[in-house]
Design a protein around this motif. Structure first.
Motif, PDB file in Angstrom:
ATOM      1  N   MET A 263      35.134  38.072  38.705  1.00  0.00           N
ATOM      2  CA  MET A 263      35.970  39.228  38.365  1.00  0.00           C
ATOM      3  C   MET A 263      37.330  39.195  39.055  1.00  0.00           C
ATOM      4  O   MET A 263      38.327  39.626  38.475  1.00  0.00           O
ATOM      5  N   SER A 264      37.398  38.658  40.265  1.00  0.00           N
ATOM      6  CA  SER A 264      38.701  38.611  40.940  1.00  0.00           C
ATOM      7  C   SER A 264      39.660  37.669  40.210  1.00  0.00           C
ATOM      8  O   SER A 264      40.835  37.986  40.046  1.00  0.00           O
TER       9      SER A 264
ATOM     10  N   TYR B  66      39.430  36.863  36.991  1.00  0.00           N
ATOM     11  CA  TYR B  66      39.658  37.533  35.707  1.00  0.00           C
ATOM     12  C   TYR B  66      40.743  38.610  35.860  1.00  0.00           C
ATOM     13  O   TYR B  66      41.703  38.663  35.081  1.00  0.00           O
ATOM     14  N   ASP B  67      40.592  39.445  36.881  1.00  0.00           N
ATOM     15  CA  ASP B  67      41.562  40.520  37.116  1.00  0.00           C
ATOM     16  C   ASP B  67      42.938  39.972  37.474  1.00  0.00           C
ATOM     17  O   ASP B  67      43.964  40.521  37.044  1.00  0.00           O
TER      18      ASP B  67
ATOM     19  N   LYS C 145      44.615  38.988  34.258  1.00  0.00           N
ATOM     20  CA  LYS C 145      45.032  40.181  33.505  1.00  0.00           C
ATOM     21  C   LYS C 145      46.269  40.806  34.131  1.00  0.00           C
ATOM     22  O   LYS C 145      47.179  41.241  33.417  1.00  0.00           O
ATOM     23  N   ASP C 146      46.325  40.826  35.461  1.00  0.00           N
ATOM     24  CA  ASP C 146      47.484  41.382  36.159  1.00  0.00           C
ATOM     25  C   ASP C 146      48.762  40.597  35.880  1.00  0.00           C
ATOM     26  O   ASP C 146      49.861  41.115  36.021  1.00  0.00           O
TER      27      ASP C 146
END
Length: 143
Positions: free
Chosen positions: A19-20, A22-23, A26-27
């Motif tokens: 998730m880190s 992935y995020d 996205k950021d």
């Protein structure tokens, strides 16, 4: 306007370790299409993506045999070979938990990046993906 479109094929993409990364993507303006099962892959959409991130160890799904994927230890490798056969210019990054010599050899011979997950914290990973996409865009403009 979408800057980067990424197809991410990994059964653990929703897990805390991923998730880190992935995020972070996205950021940085990435639109990510996550696929957690190889059966979800629609080959006709491959050309829509700037980059494909591909895990090696995944469940086989219903469309691949246990024998072909060696009970999931080669699912990503089977998908990689199918992707490169159908779309030789597809930009693929193998993002795996371990370094698999014959997979790395195939990657080197077929213009595929091979990155080991433990070497990349979220920001470093996101920056490297963005740089990879930008480099390929620049190469395509210069053709």
């Amino acid at each position: 306007m979408v800057k980067y479109k990424i197809l991410w094929i990994d059964d653990d993409i929703n897990g805390p370790e991923m998730m880190s990364q992935y995020d972070a993507l996205k950021d940085k303006g990435c639109i990510i299409t996550p696929i957690t099962n190889p059966d979800q892959l629609q080959f006709d959409t491959i050309v829509l993506y700037d980059c494909i991130i591909l895990d090696m160890y995944m469940p086989t799904g219903d469309n691949l045999s246990f024998q072909e994927t060696r009970v999931g230890s080669r699912t990503g490798f089977v998908l990689l070979k199918k992707i490169k056969k159908e779309f030789p210019n597809a930009k693929v990054v193998v993002f795996s938990v371990s370094d698999i010599p014959d997979v790395r050899k195939y990657c080197n011979e077929n213009s595929v990046e091979y990155w080991v997950k433990s070497h990349y914290l979220a920001d470093k990973f996101a920056n490297k993906i963005i740089n990879y996409i930008e480099l390929n865009r620049k190469r395509n403009r210069n053709k």
